[in-house]
Design an enzyme around this catalytic site. Structure first.
Site, PDB file in Angstrom:
ATOM      1  N   MET A 267       0.813  -1.210   0.000  1.00 52.33           N
ATOM      2  CA  MET A 267       0.000   0.000   0.000  1.00 52.33           C
ATOM      3  C   MET A 267       0.848   1.263   0.000  1.00 52.33           C
ATOM      4  O   MET A 267       0.399   2.320  -0.446  1.00 52.33           O
ATOM      5  CB  MET A 267      -0.944   0.001   1.196  1.00 52.33           C
ATOM      6  CG  MET A 267      -2.038  -1.043   1.120  1.00 52.33           C
ATOM      7  SD  MET A 267      -2.948  -0.990  -0.442  1.00 52.33           S
ATOM      8  CE  MET A 267      -3.617   0.665  -0.409  1.00 52.33           C
ATOM      9  N   GLU A 268       2.062   1.164   0.497  1.00 53.22           N
ATOM     10  CA  GLU A 268       2.936   2.328   0.465  1.00 53.22           C
ATOM     11  C   GLU A 268       3.174   2.771  -0.978  1.00 53.22           C
ATOM     12  O   GLU A 268       3.172   3.964  -1.290  1.00 53.22           O
ATOM     13  CB  GLU A 268       4.264   2.013   1.155  1.00 53.22           C
ATOM     14  CG  GLU A 268       5.177   3.211   1.318  1.00 53.22           C
ATOM     15  CD  GLU A 268       6.387   2.913   2.179  1.00 53.22           C
ATOM     16  OE1 GLU A 268       7.314   3.740   2.195  1.00 53.22           O
ATOM     17  OE2 GLU A 268       6.404   1.852   2.838  1.00 53.22           O
TER      18      GLU A 268
END
Length: 578
Positions: A267-268
């Site tokens: 998700m980063e």
């Protein structure tokens, strides 16, 4: 006796008509005549016979026949109606421009309403959509291992998508020993939760009171918290949520939407992709613009994320859509759906890449000397083509698990007598493990599937972040350059001081090069990662960036933007008067 004729010197109040000018025939004046008027007295020989007669001529040959008088009366009435209608229309037109556009609304919402409320100010006076308030705030807490930091974002809805007006951030102070992140409290959940109080005070100060009840807050912790173990980690996150919900007026994003969580590694990259494309104006608007790829090189890992395009019918070995799997991330943002390819390579950040290359070289030396059983070569300077000419570095190399040389080997890595960037790239490519089994073709490295850049992302922009930016911009590289030019830069750096004349005009460049003998390694690894790892054509243009439109690049903004949409996992905490 009254007369319709204006008397000289009389003081009559001007009517409303005197303030306006209308085109068209001049208004007729009606004259009231004396009742004893004799038409035969002092008659004008040139007067028409029937001019003053009460009995109109019935001569059918007369002008307009018997209907002349009634026609004149009707025309006067029509003119008065036209003028009256014109005045009314004029007044309504003035009211349209003067009156508030949102005059029919029932008043501002507690989140600020359709116009700005209280001390808040916006760049326009009215929201683009009545479904959204003019001003919105969002709070994102980056709970890192070394410290926690809050980002207070202010947006306006003057256009079809939210526009970032301002960002305020503040970090927790470091402790005397170690960091100040949530994990530094070693399972003391309540103390960890209270450590965020100083950050929430910033939010209370920056967000006007009338907006606080509709300003969402989320907390994203890094993998450092996971090292505490599941029980301690879960207890800490629960304590953080409980304190935010009970002490502060801001609504906390729900668990289902990841309001307080340890952020998944992939998700980063997704959030960084949102940040870049949002600031570039490629997402969030009504147009379907091609999006940019984002390649982020951190210290411990590297991420790649882009939106590949496929042909309508299979051709050249390309399918018609992105294959299913963990690499596929479907993102819905601003009423548009994106099918993104993403992958996070743990252990391939710049610091880990250095260790991987050193370990690969040492393992090769071990294989060469293992028959003799001698390890004397470890006590001598080891020639490493990835160290610049004339430089050396003592390095503690972490070896793979159960390696015969041990867990850690400390050696002296020394640059060759002559520059050898080609040999450096050999070791960099070897550390990528391109030969690993590829279960779903085509693969990038380590057996990981990736759509080919040349076939599915041939012309769109590619942005390189973090260490990609640091290692190139500090040596005077422009914002845009080709992969081949990155190779040329690496070749110059590997030559050592005798090849560094070109960097002397760049502030602090020589000082930085002298302080980091591995700069040659870093640049060659970046080239190998892009060219051999991700398969980018050597003449492909890439861009480096740390900021776009004056805003820092990173995952926090990208994680905050979805919170402005409906059904994003939170509701206002205060009642809204409708």
């Amino acid at each position: 006796m009254s007369s319709g004729v204006e008397v000289s010197g009389s003081q009559r109040r001007p009517g409303i008509w005197s303030y306006f000018s209308f085109p068209g025939p001049r208004r007729r004046v009606s004259v009231t005549l004396p009742r004893n008027f004799d038409p035969n007295r002092d008659a004008d020989s040139f007067e028409k016979p029937d001019r003053h007669s009460r009995r109109r001529s019935t001569n059918p040959d007369g002008f307009m026949g018997d209907h002349k008088g009634s026609s004149i009366m009707n025309q006067g009435q029509r003119l008065r109606y036209i003028k009256t209608g014109g005045v009314i229309a004029f007044i309504l037109l003035i009211l349209y421009f003067v009156a508030p556009r949102d005059g029919l609304s029932k008043g501002p919402l507690s989140s600020g309403g359709n116009t700005a409320s209280g001390d808040a100010k916006a760049q326009c006076t009215k929201s683009y959509s009545k479904e959204k308030p003019l001003i919105q705030y969002a709070l994102m807490i980056d709970a890192g291992s070394q410290g926690s930091r809050i980002h207070v974002y202010k947006f306006n809805n003057c256009g079809p998508s939210p526009a970032l007006e301002n960002e305020v951030f503040e970090q927790t102070a470091k402790k005397e020993k170690g960091g100040s992140g949530l994990s530094s409290y070693d399972g003391d959940a309540e103390a960890a939760a209270k450590s965020l109080d100083v950050l929430m005070e910033v939010a209370l100060r920056e967000v006007p009171k009338e907006y606080q009840g509709c300003t969402p807050v989320a907390v994203k912790a890094t993998a450092g918290l996971r090292k505490l173990g599941k029980e301690k980690s879960d207890n800490t996150l629960a304590a953080v949520r409980r304190r935010l919900e009970t002490v502060y007026p801001f609504p906390v994003v729900s668990e289902e939407k990841g309001g307080v969580e340890v952020m998944p590694g992939e998700m980063e990259g997704v959030y960084a992709w949102i940040t870049v494309n949002y600031l570039l104006g490629k997402i969030g608007g009504p147009d379907k613009n091609p999006t940019a790829a984002v390649l982020d090189l951190g210290g411990g890992s590297t991420q790649i994320i882009f939106e590949p395009t496929f042909p309508d019918v299979p051709r050249g070995g390309l399918p018609t859509k992105l294959a299913e799997g963990d690499h596929k991330y479907t993102l819905n943002f601003a009423a548009r759906e994106f099918a993104l390819y993403q992958h996070s390579y743990l252990g391939y950040g710049i610091m880990e890449a250095r260790n991987n290359l050193h370990a690969t070289l040492l393992d090769s030396l071990y294989q060469t000397n293992k028959e003799s059983g001698s390890t004397e070569y470890l006590k001598q300077p080891i020639t490493n083509p990835c160290i610049a000419v004339g430089m050396s570095r003592e390095v503690a190399v972490a070896m793979p698990a159960s390696h015969p040389l041990g867990a850690t080997v400390t050696v002296n890595m020394t640059g060759p007598a002559t520059s050898s960037p080609t040999q450096c790239r050999y070791w960099a490519e070897k550390s990528l493990h391109k030969d690993d089994e590829c279960k779903l073709a085509p693969c990038a490295f380590r057996g990981i599937y990736q759509p080919p850049f040349e076939g599915t992302f041939a012309r769109e922009a590619v942005y390189l972040l973090s260490y990609f930016y640091d290692r190139t911009s500090e040596l005077g590289m422009p914002e845009s350059f080709s992969i081949r030019e990155l190779q040329d830069l690496a070749d110059k750096v590997c030559r050592g001081e005798e090849g560094w004349d070109v960097f002397k005009p760049v502030p602090k460049a020589i000082e930085e090069l002298k302080g980091r003998p591995e700069w040659c390694l870093d640049l060659n690894f970046q080239f190998s990662l892009l060219r051999s790892g991700y398969g980018m054509p050597i003449d492909r243009e890439v861009r480096i960036a740390k900021k776009i439109a004056g805003n820092e690049l990173g995952w926090c903004l990208g994680a905050s933007l979805p919170l402005l949409e409906a059904n994003s996992g939170w509701k206002c905490k205060i009642h809204q008067d409708q």
